[in-house]
Design an enzyme around this catalytic site. Sequence first.
Site, PDB file in Angstrom:
ATOM      1  N   SER A  38       7.495  -6.602  -7.481  1.00 33.43           N
ATOM      2  CA  SER A  38       6.726  -5.943  -8.527  1.00 33.43           C
ATOM      3  C   SER A  38       7.646  -5.122  -9.430  1.00 33.43           C
ATOM      4  O   SER A  38       8.568  -5.654 -10.033  1.00 33.43           O
ATOM      5  CB  SER A  38       5.618  -5.106  -7.885  1.00 33.43           C
ATOM      6  OG  SER A  38       4.654  -4.717  -8.825  1.00 33.43           O
ATOM      7  N   ASP A 158       0.935 -10.201  -7.633  1.00 30.01           N
ATOM      8  CA  ASP A 158       1.799  -9.151  -7.094  1.00 30.01           C
ATOM      9  C   ASP A 158       2.429  -9.503  -5.746  1.00 30.01           C
ATOM     10  O   ASP A 158       1.728  -9.731  -4.758  1.00 30.01           O
ATOM     11  CB  ASP A 158       0.938  -7.887  -6.963  1.00 30.01           C
ATOM     12  CG  ASP A 158       1.681  -6.701  -6.377  1.00 30.01           C
ATOM     13  OD1 ASP A 158       2.918  -6.743  -6.283  1.00 30.01           O
ATOM     14  OD2 ASP A 158       1.000  -5.723  -6.012  1.00 30.01           O
TER      15      ASP A 158
END
Length: 285
Positions: A38, A158
């Site tokens: 991320s 993610d």
Amino acid sequence: MKTGLVLEGGGMRGSYTCGVLDAFLDHHIEFNGVIGVSAGACHGCSYVSGQRGRSFRITETYQHDPRYMGMRSLLTTGDLFNAKFTYHTIPEQLDPYDFKAFNETKTKLYAVCTNVESGEAEYFRMIRMEQDVEYVRASASLPLVSRIVEIDGKKLLDGGIADSIPIRKFQSMGYDRNIVVLTQCREYRKKKDPSLPLIRTRYRRYPAFVRKMEDRHTRYNETLEYLSEQEAAGNVLILQPKESVDISRVEKNLDKLRALYEKGYQDAVERIEDIRRFLSEPARS
């Protein structure tokens, strides 16, 4: 022996990571490989290209720019962080990314994504950043506030959902001396995600992904215990905030973010000699 750098995500808590990475650049700390999740993947890009200050400069410059992040972007594009502006306009025009330096570096960079259909982590090596930046985008695409990113037939979100701190993956790839940068203090333990009811509704077509969200906190906390064991064994060196971090994933208070950046920089500088020694020692069993 291969040295690795593992970068946790955490949204704007990644300001701490920016400080650590700038200290590494100032003190010529290098690695054979970097793996980011991320926000960690985003910041790893500027570190590997050797662009000191770039990651945090982007935060400071565009944090309040509606073209970068906010409800307008979410409502008009489906992404809280405007994908075109963040991953193309900024690096290609406004704050140019050094594609040449990245493409010539010997350091390998990986981004972690979560496969929405299988629920499993996918680990992608960045080779040509001009194209591979889409994997960075996918790694940083938060559930509920981002569109699913489709690349080569894979549906991705993610990376922190499936593998928040990919230390085991890097060790399995032969990186046996690892620096791990975390964005929460040592006492932190993750709790069950309060957004689970929305997750179950929004992603009901992807039950494996929902299951990964449901037990994410358990897996995350188990990884913290593993890191502690590896640290005690001398295989891992951990850098993380010394105190609890009162900053949200989408924090807009620039004074708080600057203070966290400076803490990251100072924490790394204070341990530079430990870091040099750690990276030069042979791995332990």
